[in-house]
Write an enzyme that holds these catalytic residues in place. Structure first.
Site, PDB file in Angstrom:
ATOM      1  N   HIS A  70      12.640 -12.868   8.529  1.00 24.56           N
ATOM      2  CA  HIS A  70      11.739 -13.971   8.917  1.00 24.56           C
ATOM      3  C   HIS A  70      10.312 -13.461   9.118  1.00 24.56           C
ATOM      4  O   HIS A  70       9.343 -14.123   8.756  1.00 24.56           O
ATOM      5  CB  HIS A  70      12.191 -14.582  10.244  1.00 24.56           C
ATOM      6  CG  HIS A  70      13.521 -15.274  10.197  1.00 24.56           C
ATOM      7  ND1 HIS A  70      14.629 -14.778  10.824  1.00 24.56           N
ATOM      8  CD2 HIS A  70      13.900 -16.423   9.605  1.00 24.56           C
ATOM      9  CE1 HIS A  70      15.642 -15.597  10.637  1.00 24.56           C
ATOM     10  NE2 HIS A  70      15.238 -16.599   9.897  1.00 24.56           N
ATOM     11  N   LEU A  92      15.281 -14.810  15.055  1.00 23.97           N
ATOM     12  CA  LEU A  92      14.469 -14.180  14.014  1.00 23.97           C
ATOM     13  C   LEU A  92      14.786 -12.695  13.836  1.00 23.97           C
ATOM     14  O   LEU A  92      15.108 -11.995  14.800  1.00 23.97           O
ATOM     15  CB  LEU A  92      12.989 -14.358  14.351  1.00 23.97           C
ATOM     16  CG  LEU A  92      12.545 -15.812  14.552  1.00 23.97           C
ATOM     17  CD1 LEU A  92      11.047 -15.860  14.839  1.00 23.97           C
ATOM     18  CD2 LEU A  92      12.883 -16.676  13.352  1.00 23.97           C
TER      19      LEU A  92
END
Ligand code: PAF
Length: 287
Positions: free
Chosen positions: A37, A33
């Site tokens: 995100h 991530l």
């Protein structure tokens, strides 16, 4: 933050929230991530009491010569970031949990038309893998809202179409792309780039902006696309495509059209295949 690795665990958790009358937001990811995100998690939190994020590197959306094996898997770091962001549950299933009978004979969801071109042309089967896993994840989580990044624009339209065609009871929310200071769209695949290549990759966003300016000037579509290819090549990238399309269905616009368009680029740089896009004459992505 809770974690679930099986469909049964996940469903039990979500069922309890639903009984309590809480709206559930869902952010599907393949992990590793980054700020892009986390912006999706923030958007889900804004509209829902509970947020589920899935971390699953889906094998069926990778071609045989693509980076499935080497795709960065960083679940512990991802979980820490999600917890700090207020995510309630991370769903990190195994491949066996998602594809109990294996990936070869699994039912597939194919979205015709939209998926034949652009990334679909250079990555055969990719969008069928995406559509299949997204349908399954939506069935498993059964969220009120699912959040997708605008960076994967063709994917976003594919998801919208499958949700509409299969009458799935979920709202799809699109979130604008998060960029580095030089305009490079955040992506897990940026990890494959050296510091120098990251600088070079800024040419993608610069080219998208140049395309938008050329649309405003009324230049012919073919000339704009050809100039985009030239700019990327001169910057040291190997473009896969440079395209100007209608934003709603990716059909080809006529020369002189200025509204409701999207400029799209895919280009290789060293080990990475990078994609990006820019809406033109359209501020938000209508549902
Ligand atoms: O955009 C992604 O990360 C993936 O394509 C998705 C939507 C999580 C499906 O595997």
């Amino acid at each position: 933050m809770d974690r679930a690795t099986t469909v049964a665990e996940l469903r039990a958790r979500v069922r309890a929230w639903r009984h309590a009358g809480e709206r559930v937001g869902f952010v599907p990811t393949m992990g590793n991530l980054h700020a892009g995100h986390l912006a999706l998690v923030d958007a889900a939190r804004e509209v829902c009491a509970r947020v589920v994020t899935s971390v699953f590197v889906n094998p069926t959306q990778f071609g045989p010569n693509e980076d499935f094996a080497s795709y960065p898997r960083t679940l512990e770091e991802d979980a820490a970031l999600l917890e700090a962001r207020g995510c309630d549950l991370v769903f990190a299933p195994t491949v066996e949990a998602m594809y109990p009978r294996g990936t070869r004979d699994h039912v597939e969801v194919r979205v015709p038309g939209l998926t034949d071109e652009l990334c679909g042309a250079s990555r055969p089967g990719h969008f069928t893998g995406v559509a299949t896993v997204v349908t399954k994840l939506l069935n498993v989580v059964a969220p009120d809202v699912a959040v997708f990044g605008q960076k994967d624009y063709q994917q976003l339209l594919v998801v919208r179409q499958l949700v509409a065609d299969l009458a799935l009871p979920v709202d799809i929310l699109a979130v604008p792309t998060v960029r580095e200071a030089n305009g490079l769209a955040m992506s897990s695949r940026n990890r494959y780039l050296s510091a120098e290549q990251r600088e070079t990759a800024g040419a993608i966003y610069a080219t998208l902006r140049a395309m938008a300016a050329q649309v405003a000037q009324g230049l012919p579509i073919a000339a704009i696309e050809a100039d985009g290819l030239r700019r990327l090549t001169e910057a040291g990238l190997a473009p896969d495509y440079v395209a100007l399309r209608h934003a709603d269905d990716l059909s080809r616009p006529a020369d002189g059209e200025r509204r409701n368009l999207v400029a799209l680029i895919a280009a290789r740089l060293g080990p990475a295949r990078l994609i990006d896009n820019l809406l033109i004459g359209k501020d938000i992505i209508a549902p």
